[in-house]
Design a protein around this motif. Structure first.
Motif, short mmCIF file in Angstrom:
data_model
loop_
_atom_site.label_atom_id
_atom_site.label_comp_id
_atom_site.label_asym_id
_atom_site.label_seq_id
_atom_site.Cartn_x
_atom_site.Cartn_y
_atom_site.Cartn_z
N TYR A 123 10.54 6.51 2.12
CA TYR A 123 9.46 5.53 2.26
C TYR A 123 9.44 4.62 1.04
O TYR A 123 9.71 5.06 -0.08
CB TYR A 123 8.10 6.24 2.33
CG TYR A 123 7.97 7.21 3.46
CD1 TYR A 123 7.37 6.84 4.65
CD2 TYR A 123 8.44 8.52 3.35
CE1 TYR A 123 7.25 7.74 5.70
CE2 TYR A 123 8.33 9.42 4.39
CZ TYR A 123 7.73 9.02 5.57
OH TYR A 123 7.61 9.90 6.60
N TRP A 124 9.11 3.36 1.26
CA TRP A 124 8.76 2.45 0.17
C TRP A 124 7.25 2.37 0.19
O TRP A 124 6.65 2.04 1.22
CB TRP A 124 9.39 1.09 0.37
CG TRP A 124 10.88 1.09 0.18
CD1 TRP A 124 11.65 2.10 -0.35
CD2 TRP A 124 11.78 0.04 0.51
NE1 TRP A 124 12.98 1.73 -0.36
CE2 TRP A 124 13.08 0.46 0.15
CE3 TRP A 124 11.62 -1.22 1.06
CZ2 TRP A 124 14.21 -0.33 0.34
CZ3 TRP A 124 12.73 -2.02 1.25
CH2 TRP A 124 14.01 -1.58 0.88
N VAL A 125 6.65 2.69 -0.94
CA VAL A 125 5.20 2.83 -1.02
C VAL A 125 4.66 1.89 -2.09
O VAL A 125 5.03 1.99 -3.26
CB VAL A 125 4.82 4.29 -1.41
CG1 VAL A 125 3.32 4.48 -1.29
CG2 VAL A 125 5.58 5.30 -0.57
N GLN A 126 3.80 0.98 -1.67
CA GLN A 126 3.10 0.13 -2.62
C GLN A 126 1.81 0.86 -3.01
O GLN A 126 1.02 1.23 -2.14
CB GLN A 126 2.76 -1.23 -2.01
CG GLN A 126 2.13 -2.19 -2.98
CD GLN A 126 1.79 -3.52 -2.31
OE1 GLN A 126 1.65 -3.60 -1.10
NE2 GLN A 126 1.65 -4.55 -3.12
N VAL A 127 1.67 1.13 -4.30
CA VAL A 127 0.50 1.87 -4.78
C VAL A 127 -0.35 0.99 -5.68
O VAL A 127 0.14 0.06 -6.31
CB VAL A 127 0.91 3.16 -5.54
CG1 VAL A 127 1.59 4.15 -4.60
CG2 VAL A 127 1.76 2.86 -6.75
N THR A 186 -2.32 4.55 -1.94
CA THR A 186 -1.33 3.77 -1.21
C THR A 186 -1.98 2.51 -0.64
O THR A 186 -3.00 2.58 0.03
CB THR A 186 -0.71 4.61 -0.08
OG1 THR A 186 0.02 5.69 -0.67
CG2 THR A 186 0.20 3.81 0.80
N LEU A 187 -1.32 1.38 -0.87
CA LEU A 187 -1.75 0.11 -0.29
C LEU A 187 -0.92 -0.23 0.95
O LEU A 187 -1.44 -0.76 1.92
CB LEU A 187 -1.60 -1.02 -1.31
CG LEU A 187 -2.42 -0.90 -2.58
CD1 LEU A 187 -2.02 -1.98 -3.59
CD2 LEU A 187 -3.90 -1.00 -2.25
N ARG A 188 0.38 0.03 0.88
CA ARG A 188 1.29 -0.28 2.00
C ARG A 188 2.35 0.82 2.04
O ARG A 188 2.84 1.25 1.01
CB ARG A 188 1.93 -1.65 1.79
CG ARG A 188 2.75 -2.12 2.97
CD ARG A 188 3.25 -3.54 2.80
NE ARG A 188 3.98 -3.97 3.99
CZ ARG A 188 4.65 -5.11 4.08
NH1 ARG A 188 4.67 -5.95 3.06
NH2 ARG A 188 5.28 -5.42 5.19
N LEU A 189 2.70 1.22 3.25
CA LEU A 189 3.65 2.32 3.44
C LEU A 189 4.67 1.91 4.50
O LEU A 189 4.29 1.61 5.64
CB LEU A 189 2.91 3.58 3.88
CG LEU A 189 3.72 4.83 4.11
CD1 LEU A 189 4.45 5.27 2.85
CD2 LEU A 189 2.81 5.96 4.58
N VAL A 190 5.95 1.87 4.11
CA VAL A 190 7.03 1.47 5.00
C VAL A 190 8.11 2.54 4.97
O VAL A 190 8.70 2.80 3.93
CB VAL A 190 7.64 0.11 4.57
CG1 VAL A 190 8.74 -0.32 5.53
CG2 VAL A 190 6.57 -0.97 4.45
#
Length: 180
Positions: free
Chosen positions: A72-76, A153-157
């Motif tokens: 996962y690419w995780v924007q935190v 987490t702000l965005r999870l891809v």
């Protein structure tokens, strides 16, 4: 048959929705008939979803005993410190027990499609991206792990499951994957 699908934000990982008003589902993307998701992605997560018509393959992809890596690419929200990253690498204690260790590293801001709606950004609070690989799949696990170390987490891809990656798929697009 194995299909790689880039699930957009705000789409359910099922073909029907009985809620009112109905939410977008997989039925709106022209996927082949008689296939089913091998695993899930939350409504508010994006990225790689594998679908198949083969129950044994679905089991191999999703059963925790097979320990398929999921990346996962995780924007935190926040600036990850080495201590926080070490906790993620060692395994985090959640309310349903400790997680397995994860591979995690800082990631430069990836070139992703814009999200609709966009992520809420705060001018006074920095954000960062992590690449996080798990070998288990609990409910909302990535979000719970990052929150447990103080990095919501702000965005999870999801960008990969095993050897299958998201490369070249825009949100809502799919492709056949050769089975090995």
């Amino acid at each position: 048959m194995l299909i790689a699908f880039n699930k957009p934000y705000g789409v359910l990982c099922q073909f029907t929705d009985r809620s009112l008003p109905p939410r977008p589902t997989l039925a709106g993307f022209g996927l082949p008939a008689r296939i089913y998701p091998a695993g899930r992605l939350d409504f508010d997560s994006e990225g790689l979803l594998l679908l198949t018509d083969d129950g044994n393959l679905a089991h191999r992809l999703t059963d925790p005993r097979h320990k398929q890596p999921k990346t996962y690419w995780v924007q935190v929200e926040g600036e990850p410190g080495e201590a926080q990253l070490q906790v993620l690498r060692a395994g985090v204690v959640l309310n349903d027990g400790p997680t397995l260790p994860a591979q995690v590293e800082r990631l430069p801001t990836p070139a992703l499609w814009p999200r609709d709606p966009p992520i809420r950004m705060r001018k006074t609070i920095p954000d960062a991206w992590l690449a996080l690989t798990l070998r288990e799949g609990r409910n909302r696990q990535v979000r719970r792990m990052t929150a447990a170390v103080g990095l919501p987490t702000l965005r999870l891809v999801r960008v990969a499951i095993g050897a299958v990656g998201l490369e070249g798929l825009a949100p809502g697009q799919w492709r056949h994957v050769p089975e090995t």
